[in-house]
Design a protein around this motif. Structure first.
Motif, short mmCIF file in Angstrom:
data_model
loop_
_atom_site.label_atom_id
_atom_site.label_comp_id
_atom_site.label_asym_id
_atom_site.label_seq_id
_atom_site.Cartn_x
_atom_site.Cartn_y
_atom_site.Cartn_z
N LEU A 88 0.88 -1.17 0.00
CA LEU A 88 0.00 0.00 0.00
C LEU A 88 0.91 1.21 0.00
CD1 LEU A 88 -2.67 -1.18 2.62
CD2 LEU A 88 -2.72 -1.40 0.13
N GLY A 89 0.96 1.92 -1.12
CA GLY A 89 1.98 2.92 -1.36
C GLY A 89 1.83 4.21 -0.58
N PRO A 90 2.78 5.12 -0.76
CA PRO A 90 2.78 6.38 -0.02
C PRO A 90 1.56 7.25 -0.30
CG PRO A 90 4.42 6.41 -1.78
CD PRO A 90 3.94 5.00 -1.66
N GLU A 91 0.91 7.04 -1.44
CA GLU A 91 -0.28 7.86 -1.76
C GLU A 91 -1.43 7.56 -0.80
OE1 GLU A 91 -0.64 3.98 -3.90
OE2 GLU A 91 0.96 5.46 -3.64
N GLU A 92 -1.35 6.45 -0.08
CA GLU A 92 -2.40 6.12 0.88
C GLU A 92 -2.24 6.86 2.20
OE1 GLU A 92 -4.97 4.58 0.11
OE2 GLU A 92 -4.38 3.62 -1.77
N PHE A 93 -1.14 7.60 2.32
CA PHE A 93 -0.86 8.31 3.57
C PHE A 93 -0.58 9.78 3.26
CE2 PHE A 93 0.50 3.89 3.75
CZ PHE A 93 -0.29 3.42 4.79
N PRO A 94 -1.67 10.50 2.88
CA PRO A 94 -1.51 11.85 2.33
C PRO A 94 -1.48 12.98 3.37
CG PRO A 94 -3.80 11.23 2.18
CD PRO A 94 -3.09 10.06 2.81
N VAL A 95 -1.61 12.68 4.64
CA VAL A 95 -1.67 13.77 5.61
C VAL A 95 -0.28 14.39 5.76
CG1 VAL A 95 -3.56 12.67 6.85
CG2 VAL A 95 -1.23 12.30 7.64
#
Length: 626
Positions: A88-95
């Motif tokens: 699950l890539g970095p785009e899933e953690f946008p905060v």
């Protein structure tokens, strides 16, 4: 047609979220609210993985405690494993990494991702029907303990990686120390030439910084293993059961592979950030040491002492110029780390009451400092230190010409001799070695032996050499003076006594001075009778050379205070007649005395001139050798 967005709702209302995203409404609100730094939680994969591992350990502990059903716990664990594996890539953690709220946003971002993925694993679709981000993924936790634990885990691993980089740098430094162990260079103090050292010695100081840094990093990493999991929001552990508390630490150790242990005081852990401050200080100390190395090399490479490898073309304006870019890089990294430490200090100091709300900025700056140092050191080692070259011949020549060698001259022949040698060398543009010879301080063979730069770099050899040469000087002087006939030495002492009494008053200082003169003449225990005669022994017992020496000593003593008074002039005139010295001989002797005095005091201010009695033994030797 596939929908581009889905709608989630919270207490504030409905929010559109990209349809394929695993994160949810709280993450989306945080993304919109706090987009300030340009760096998201996804850009901190170490922290994301650590949070996921904390969530997995909590799920397993809750399974052990009977809080979660096995399918739910297993789904959360699989989702956490996928996050750690990067599926699950970095785009899933946008905060944003600076999201406000004391860590709520990154905690909920991971909770929502894990909940959606766990639901997908259980039912084939996203949502919170079977696994809820608060009720299940965050069960038994608050942001306070979950995020503090995750930050400690991530920071521990960063420190371990940083220590590996320090070890790599130390290995390259050890190679350079061995390569240039016996290559002499000139040290500098306050940017001025000082005394000879070897490159091996100079580089050993750089290696010491790396080794101390590694030791401190080991200690800092150990501090990070003490975590407050189970303290929930303020340290009381409110909301969790005893079984969960028993199981969470074994599950944390199992999940992370680290020897994590329960913090001894949860209230301390939530309120005080001094451990983070300590870690930051360790980073800063290491950065400052590296900056010192880099700036030293920039200075040395600006001349002929050191050649740094060219790793890219020079200035566009001066194409032939090769800039010390890798050293520059390390200096800039050091500046940034020091700046980060200031931020951490302010954030730690800014804690209020029962919780430090500034964890986000503390973590951001600690992670950045660790990353910068970890990446910079291997680059610096490979692209700068490893290819560094030294011109041994040029450095030795520079060391031999250093005015700082006058310190060694002073150690053997007296501080005044060192000053005279240094000033003479500077005025004439010669080496200190040549100055020593030209001023008659020592013969060339002695100067060569004393001022060998390589010997001077060895504390034991140079100390032994100086001790031996001081002893040799004193022994040679004593042998020459004591080789005079007793009558000659008595006559010299009596002349000194007459000069001291020329003003009809003998002070306590002059009494002590006469004792020093007696010792220099080897007359301790040999009585010199008080006499009104100018010469207390029969003239016939003195050779012509002895009589000249008696007069020369008296003439030197009369002018020792830089002023020869009328009574002293009259005394010298009477003494020359008593010693049966022709006027032309007296003139030659006076010129010799004046020359010796000028040689000794030419470069010395009055405040640094030795008392005449301290120079007396050396004076007699020079008069005998002249």
């Amino acid at each position: 047609m596939t929908a581009r967005y889905r709608v989630e709702e919270d207490a504030l209302g409905k929010v559109e979220i990209p349809f394929q995203a695993y994160y949810g409404v709280q993450s989306e609100r945080a993304r919109r609210n706090f987009a300030v730094s340009g760096q998201t939680l996804g850009a901190q994969p170490g922290l994301v993985s650590a949070i996921a591992e904390v969530k997995k350990a909590a799920a397993l502990a809750n399974l052990d405690a009977g809080v979660l059903r096995e399918p739910v716990a297993e789904a959360i664990c699989q989702a956490a494993d996928e996050v750690v594996a990067g599926l699950l890539g970095p785009e899933e953690f946008p905060v944003d990494v600076l999201s406000a709220g004391g860590g709520v946003s990154p905690n909920m971002n991971v909770n929502e991702v894990l909940a959606n993925r766990a639901n997908e694993l259980l039912s084939g679709r996203r949502g919170y029907e079977f696994v809820h981000p608060d009720n299940h993924v965050n069960a038994g936790q608050s942001t306070s303990d979950a995020m503090a634990t995750a930050v400690n885990i991530a920071l521990h691993r960063d420190i371990v990686r940083l220590k590996e980089s320090v070890g790599y740098l130390a290995g390259v430094l050890e190679q350079k120390i061995e390569e240039y162990r016996d290559t002499v260079k000139l040290s500098r103090t306050c940017l001025h030439d000082a005394v000879p050292v070897t490159f091996g010695q100079a580089f050993s100081a750089y290696l010491a910084v790396a080794r101390r840094g590694a030791e401190r990093l080991t200690d800092a990493a150990e501090h990070c293993l003490e975590v407050p999991m189970g303290g929930t929001i303020a340290g009381t552990g409110l909301g969790v059961g005893a079984r969960y508390l028993d199981r969470i630490y074994p599950r944390l150790r199992e999940t992370t592979g680290l020897e994590l242990r329960r913090h001894t005081n949860f209230f301390d852990a939530f309120q005080n950030g001094d451990v983070f401050q300590y870690v930051s200080t360790v980073f800063k100390a290491l950065a400052c040491g590296l900056m010192k190395v880099a700036r030293d090399l920039r200075i040395l490479a600006s001349g002929t002492e050191v050649r740094l490898p060219a790793v890219q073309a020079g200035s566009a304006f001066t194409p032939g110029n090769v800039s010390p870019v890798m050293a520059d890089l390390v200096v800039q990294v050091g500046f940034q780390v020091c700046g980060n430490d200031t931020v951490v200090t302010m954030a730690v100091e800014g804690a209020e009451l029962d919780f430090n709300a500034w964890t986000a900025v503390i973590a951001k700056n600690l992670f950045e400092s660790a990353r910068l140092l970890t990446n910079a050191m291997p680059l610096f080692a490979d692209k700068c230190l490893r290819g560094l070259e030294i011109d041994a011949e040029a450095n030795r020549r520079h060391a031999e010409e250093a005015l700082g060698l006058s310190t060694v001259v002073g150690g053997v022949f007296g501080h005044d001799a060192g000053i005279r040698a240094a000033q003479h060398a500077a005025d004439r543009g010669v080496s200190v070695k040549e100055a020593v010879v030209e001023l008659g301080i020592a013969p060339r063979a002695t100067a060569e032996r004393l001022l060998d730069p390589m010997v001077l770099t060895d504390a034991v050899r140079s100390a032994n050499l100086l001790d031996q040469m001081v002893a040799d000087e004193r022994s040679a002087t004593r042998a020459l003076v004591h080789g005079l006939a007793t009558e000659a030495r008595q006559a010299i002492f009596h002349a000194a006594r007459l000069v001291a009494r020329a003003d009809e008053d003998v002070s306590r200082q002059e009494e002590q001075a006469l004792k020093v003169v007696a010792d220099a003449l080897g007359l301790n225990g040999v009585p010199v009778a008080e006499s009104e005669e100018l010469v207390p022994v029969a003239i016939a017992t003195l050779s012509p050379a002895d009589r000249e020496l008696v007069y020369a000593a008296a003439a030197w003593l009369a002018g020792a205070d830089s002023v020869t008074e009328a009574r002293e002039v009259a005394l010298l005139s009477q003494l020359s007649e008593e010693l049966e010295l022709a006027p032309e001989v007296v003139a030659v002797l006076q010129a010799k005395v004046d020359t010796l005095r000028e040689q000794r005091r030419k470069y010395l201010p009055r405040s640094e001139q030795l008392p005449w009695w301290e120079e007396f033994g050396d004076l007699l030797r020079r008069l005998l050798e002249a």
